[in-house]
Design a protein around this motif. Structure first.
Motif, PDB file in Angstrom:
ATOM      1  N   ALA A  85      25.225  53.243  86.299  1.00 51.96           N
ATOM      2  CA  ALA A  85      25.287  52.248  85.234  1.00 51.96           C
ATOM      3  C   ALA A  85      25.290  50.822  85.747  1.00 51.96           C
ATOM      4  O   ALA A  85      25.541  50.566  86.928  1.00 51.96           O
ATOM      5  CB  ALA A  85      26.567  52.485  84.427  1.00 51.96           C
ATOM      6  N   SER A  92      29.748  56.960  86.289  1.00 49.59           N
ATOM      7  CA  SER A  92      30.583  58.064  86.802  1.00 49.59           C
ATOM      8  C   SER A  92      30.024  58.652  88.094  1.00 49.59           C
ATOM      9  O   SER A  92      30.776  58.933  89.038  1.00 49.59           O
ATOM     10  CB  SER A  92      30.744  59.144  85.731  1.00 49.59           C
ATOM     11  OG  SER A  92      29.505  59.516  85.182  1.00 49.59           O
ATOM     12  N   TYR A 140      30.706  56.115  91.186  1.00 48.33           N
ATOM     13  CA  TYR A 140      32.081  56.112  91.715  1.00 48.33           C
ATOM     14  C   TYR A 140      32.408  57.449  92.376  1.00 48.33           C
ATOM     15  O   TYR A 140      33.018  57.497  93.446  1.00 48.33           O
ATOM     16  CB  TYR A 140      33.092  55.811  90.597  1.00 48.33           C
ATOM     17  CG  TYR A 140      33.126  54.347  90.224  1.00 48.33           C
ATOM     18  CD1 TYR A 140      33.770  53.425  91.046  1.00 48.33           C
ATOM     19  CD2 TYR A 140      32.521  53.872  89.071  1.00 48.33           C
ATOM     20  CE1 TYR A 140      33.813  52.071  90.723  1.00 48.33           C
ATOM     21  CE2 TYR A 140      32.558  52.522  88.739  1.00 48.33           C
ATOM     22  CZ  TYR A 140      33.208  51.629  89.570  1.00 48.33           C
ATOM     23  OH  TYR A 140      33.252  50.292  89.259  1.00 48.33           O
ATOM     24  N   PHE A 151      21.446  52.561  81.822  1.00 48.40           N
ATOM     25  CA  PHE A 151      22.672  52.737  81.036  1.00 48.40           C
ATOM     26  C   PHE A 151      23.585  51.531  81.270  1.00 48.40           C
ATOM     27  O   PHE A 151      23.790  51.128  82.423  1.00 48.40           O
ATOM     28  CB  PHE A 151      23.347  54.030  81.507  1.00 48.40           C
ATOM     29  CG  PHE A 151      24.695  54.318  80.895  1.00 48.40           C
ATOM     30  CD1 PHE A 151      24.829  55.234  79.861  1.00 48.40           C
ATOM     31  CD2 PHE A 151      25.843  53.709  81.383  1.00 48.40           C
ATOM     32  CE1 PHE A 151      26.073  55.512  79.304  1.00 48.40           C
ATOM     33  CE2 PHE A 151      27.085  53.974  80.839  1.00 48.40           C
ATOM     34  CZ  PHE A 151      27.205  54.880  79.799  1.00 48.40           C
ATOM     35  N   TRP A 156      27.441  49.681  80.184  1.00 50.19           N
ATOM     36  CA  TRP A 156      28.762  49.863  79.562  1.00 50.19           C
ATOM     37  C   TRP A 156      29.564  48.584  79.760  1.00 50.19           C
ATOM     38  O   TRP A 156      29.469  47.935  80.816  1.00 50.19           O
ATOM     39  CB  TRP A 156      29.458  51.057  80.230  1.00 50.19           C
ATOM     40  CG  TRP A 156      30.871  51.269  79.765  1.00 50.19           C
ATOM     41  CD1 TRP A 156      31.257  51.892  78.615  1.00 50.19           C
ATOM     42  CD2 TRP A 156      32.073  50.866  80.436  1.00 50.19           C
ATOM     43  NE1 TRP A 156      32.631  51.883  78.534  1.00 50.19           N
ATOM     44  CE2 TRP A 156      33.154  51.261  79.631  1.00 50.19           C
ATOM     45  CE3 TRP A 156      32.343  50.195  81.628  1.00 50.19           C
ATOM     46  CZ2 TRP A 156      34.479  51.027  79.983  1.00 50.19           C
ATOM     47  CZ3 TRP A 156      33.663  49.954  81.992  1.00 50.19           C
ATOM     48  CH2 TRP A 156      34.710  50.373  81.161  1.00 50.19           C
ATOM     49  N   ASN A 210      31.115  62.418  83.606  1.00 48.47           N
ATOM     50  CA  ASN A 210      31.106  61.920  82.249  1.00 48.47           C
ATOM     51  C   ASN A 210      29.702  61.507  81.799  1.00 48.47           C
ATOM     52  O   ASN A 210      29.182  60.488  82.245  1.00 48.47           O
ATOM     53  CB  ASN A 210      32.064  60.727  82.230  1.00 48.47           C
ATOM     54  CG  ASN A 210      32.179  60.125  80.874  1.00 48.47           C
ATOM     55  OD1 ASN A 210      31.858  60.766  79.876  1.00 48.47           O
ATOM     56  ND2 ASN A 210      32.618  58.886  80.835  1.00 48.47           N
ATOM     57  N   ILE A 211      29.119  62.316  80.911  1.00 48.88           N
ATOM     58  CA  ILE A 211      27.789  62.046  80.336  1.00 48.88           C
ATOM     59  C   ILE A 211      27.623  63.020  79.169  1.00 48.88           C
ATOM     60  O   ILE A 211      28.496  63.864  78.957  1.00 48.88           O
ATOM     61  CB  ILE A 211      26.674  62.171  81.429  1.00 48.88           C
ATOM     62  CG1 ILE A 211      25.379  61.486  80.989  1.00 48.88           C
ATOM     63  CG2 ILE A 211      26.394  63.625  81.839  1.00 48.88           C
ATOM     64  CD1 ILE A 211      25.465  60.000  80.848  1.00 48.88           C
ATOM     65  N   TYR A 246      34.308  58.992  73.868  1.00 42.96           N
ATOM     66  CA  TYR A 246      32.966  58.835  73.291  1.00 42.96           C
ATOM     67  C   TYR A 246      32.349  60.207  72.956  1.00 42.96           C
ATOM     68  O   TYR A 246      31.820  60.418  71.871  1.00 42.96           O
ATOM     69  CB  TYR A 246      32.095  58.087  74.304  1.00 42.96           C
ATOM     70  CG  TYR A 246      30.735  57.663  73.800  1.00 42.96           C
ATOM     71  CD1 TYR A 246      30.562  56.454  73.148  1.00 42.96           C
ATOM     72  CD2 TYR A 246      29.619  58.463  74.018  1.00 42.96           C
ATOM     73  CE1 TYR A 246      29.315  56.050  72.708  1.00 42.96           C
ATOM     74  CE2 TYR A 246      28.356  58.075  73.585  1.00 42.96           C
ATOM     75  CZ  TYR A 246      28.207  56.862  72.929  1.00 42.96           C
ATOM     76  OH  TYR A 246      26.967  56.466  72.498  1.00 42.96           O
ATOM     77  N   TRP A 247      32.429  61.155  73.891  1.00 48.13           N
ATOM     78  CA  TRP A 247      31.805  62.480  73.700  1.00 48.13           C
ATOM     79  C   TRP A 247      32.703  63.391  72.864  1.00 48.13           C
ATOM     80  O   TRP A 247      32.202  64.237  72.126  1.00 48.13           O
ATOM     81  CB  TRP A 247      31.477  63.134  75.051  1.00 48.13           C
ATOM     82  CG  TRP A 247      30.656  62.222  75.917  1.00 48.13           C
ATOM     83  CD1 TRP A 247      31.028  61.653  77.090  1.00 48.13           C
ATOM     84  CD2 TRP A 247      29.323  61.741  75.648  1.00 48.13           C
ATOM     85  NE1 TRP A 247      30.026  60.844  77.572  1.00 48.13           N
ATOM     86  CE2 TRP A 247      28.972  60.878  76.714  1.00 48.13           C
ATOM     87  CE3 TRP A 247      28.402  61.944  74.618  1.00 48.13           C
ATOM     88  CZ2 TRP A 247      27.736  60.233  76.768  1.00 48.13           C
ATOM     89  CZ3 TRP A 247      27.168  61.298  74.676  1.00 48.13           C
ATOM     90  CH2 TRP A 247      26.855  60.458  75.739  1.00 48.13           C
ATOM     91  N   PRO A 281      40.668  48.826  87.229  1.00 56.34           N
ATOM     92  CA  PRO A 281      40.764  50.297  87.253  1.00 56.34           C
ATOM     93  C   PRO A 281      39.454  51.020  86.936  1.00 56.34           C
ATOM     94  O   PRO A 281      39.423  52.246  86.968  1.00 56.34           O
ATOM     95  CB  PRO A 281      41.802  50.617  86.173  1.00 56.34           C
ATOM     96  CG  PRO A 281      42.225  49.314  85.596  1.00 56.34           C
ATOM     97  CD  PRO A 281      41.263  48.266  86.022  1.00 56.34           C
ATOM     98  N   GLY A 309      36.421  53.144  87.046  1.00 57.50           N
ATOM     99  CA  GLY A 309      35.939  54.121  88.028  1.00 57.50           C
ATOM    100  C   GLY A 309      37.040  54.829  88.798  1.00 57.50           C
ATOM    101  O   GLY A 309      36.744  55.706  89.618  1.00 57.50           O
ATOM    102  N   ASP A 355      36.820  58.549  88.186  1.00 57.87           N
ATOM    103  CA  ASP A 355      35.674  59.165  88.869  1.00 57.87           C
ATOM    104  C   ASP A 355      35.886  59.183  90.382  1.00 57.87           C
ATOM    105  O   ASP A 355      35.455  60.115  91.064  1.00 57.87           O
ATOM    106  CB  ASP A 355      34.389  58.404  88.540  1.00 57.87           C
ATOM    107  CG  ASP A 355      34.156  58.328  87.039  1.00 57.87           C
ATOM    108  OD1 ASP A 355      34.200  59.383  86.402  1.00 57.87           O
ATOM    109  OD2 ASP A 355      33.972  57.220  86.524  1.00 57.87           O
TER     110      ASP A 355
END
Ligand code: AMP
Length: 305
Positions: A10, A28, A31, A78, A80, A122-123, A148-149, A232, A234, A237
Motif C-alpha cells: 500500500a 499488510s 510489514y 491500494f 489507506w 489482511n485483504i 473493514y472485512w 503503531p 503495521g 503485521d
C-alpha cells in the motif's frame, strides 16, 4: 521452509501526534515480510499500480523478499489513511481505496504453490481463499482480518475462518467478530467459528497479547515498554511476520514453540512502532533483535522460590 504471504502492498497516509507520512510504503504484506525476512525467506503475493515507486520496490528487494509474485497492474496502488489518538491506542481510518486490488486475480507460480507456511494477511477474504486453494500442501496457515472485512464481507470471512490453523486479530476485532466484550468469552465464541484444534492470538497493542490453544491452554505476553513510540501502523503485521518467520525457520508448530514465536513477533512489532511507517523495520541489526529477545526474557522471568 517456504513462507508465503498474500496481503496488501500500500501507499499509506498516516498522522500520529508525533509525525506525519504521505503515500509511504505500507500494507499488510509489506510489514509482514519486512519482519519475517529476519528469520525466513518470505514471498509476497500482491498487486500494485503504475504509481508504485521503484524506490519502494527496492526496499523490499534489499530486504531479500521474493517479489516475483508482486503483480503490476494499470491503475492506482491500494491506499489507506489513518490517524491516531494521543495515546496511540486507538486509530481512525480516514479512507481505504482498494484500487488495483478490486480486479486482482492472484495466480501463484509453481514454486509459490509449494509453500508450507502461508499467511493470509489482511485483504479481501475471497482473495485469501483463492490463494489458499492454489497451495498444494500447506502445513500451517495463518489469517489476519480487520473491521473493514468483518463488516463488509462476513460470509466470505466465515468461510476462510474454517480453513486456518491460527487466527491473529486484535482485541477490538475479536470483540466485533464475537459480539462479546470479555476477551476470554470472545475467544470461546471464536473457537466455534474456526477450524478444530486451531490457535488464536489476540493482540492488545501496547498491552501485549494473549495466545489461546487447544483445551484451556493460555499464554500472556506484555508489550515491550518502549521509550520512543512514534507510529503503531503495521505493528500487527510485523508481529505476524516475526511469529510466522520464526515458525517457518524452526519448522515446529508445537505449543512451546508457538509461545516462543509470540516473543519473536512481539520483538519485531516493538521495533516497527519506533519510527514512522516501515523506516525502523528497514534497518534493525541482528544484534538489536537478539538483545530485545533477551530483554523480553528478563522482563517476564521470575523465580517461584
Ligand atoms: P496494522 O497496523 O498492523 O493493522 O496494519 C496497517 C496496514 O494495513 C497499513 O499499512 C494499511 O495499508 C493496511 N490496511 C489497512 N486497511 C486495510 C484493508 N482493508 N485491507 C488490507 N490492508 C489494509
Amino acid at each position: 521452509m517456504r513462507l508465503l504471504i498474500i496481503g496488501s502492498v500500500a501507499l499509506d497516509s498516516i498522522k500520529t501526534p508525533f509525525g506525519k507520512a504521505d503515500k509511504a510504503l505500507g500494507g499488510s504484506a509489506t510489514y509482514f515480510s519486512l519482519a519475517a525476512t529476519r528469520f525466513a525467506s518470505p514471498a509476497i503475493v500482491a498487486v500494485v499500480g503504475d504509481d508504485f515507486k521503484v524506490s519502494d520496490e527496492k526496499i523490499l528487494k534489499a530486504a531479500k523478499i521474493d517479489v516475483s509474485g508482486l503483480q503490476k497492474a494499470r491503475g492506482k496502488t491500494f491506499t489507506w489513511g489513518g490517524e491516531y489518538s494521543f495515546d496511540l491506542n486507538s486509530r481512525l481510518t480516514l479512507f481505504t481505496h482498494l484500487n488495483v486490488f478490486e480486479n486482482f486475480k492472484p495466480q501463484l507460480s509453481p514454486a509459490h504453490k509449494k509453500s508450507r507456511y502461508v499467511f493470509l494477511g489482511n485483504i479481501h477474504p475471497s482473495l485469501q481463499i483463492e490463494v489458499l486453494q492454489q497451495i498444494e500442501k500447506p502445513k500451517f496457515v495463518g489469517l489476519d482480518t480487520m473491521n473493514y472485512w468483518i463488516e463488509k464481507t462476513p460470509k466470505e470471512l466465515a468461510t476462510v475462518l474454517k480453513l486456518v490453523d491460527v487466527l491473529i486479530i486484535n482485541d477490538s476485532e475479536a470483540r466485533q467478530l464475537s459480539k462479546e466484550h470479555n476477551l476470554v468469552k470472545a475467544t470461546k465464541k471464536i473457537f466455534l467459528m474456526i477450524k478444530k484444534n486451531s490457535t488464536i492470538v489476540i493482540k492488545r497493542g501496547e498491552h501485549g497479547l494473549l495466545l489461546f490453544g487447544h483445551g484451556s491452554s493460555m499464554f500472556h505476553l506484555p508489550g515491550y515498554p518502549l521509550e520512543d513510540a512514534a507510529d503503531p501502523t503495521g505493528a500487527g503485521d510485523s508481529f505476524a511476520g516475526g511469529f510466522f518467520g520464526y515458525l517457518a525457520k524452526t519448522d515446529d508448530v508445537s505449543w512451546p514453540n508457538l509461545k516462543k514465536a509470540c516473543v519473536y513477533g512481539s520483538v519485531m512489532a516493538s521495533f516497527c512502532v519506533e519510527a514512522m511507517g516501515t523506516k525502523r523495520l528497514e534497518k534493525i541489526s541482528d544484534g538489536e533483535i537478539k538483545q530485545r529477545i533477551k530483554d523480553f526474557k528478563n522482563l517476564t522471568h521470575f523465580d517461584t522460590y
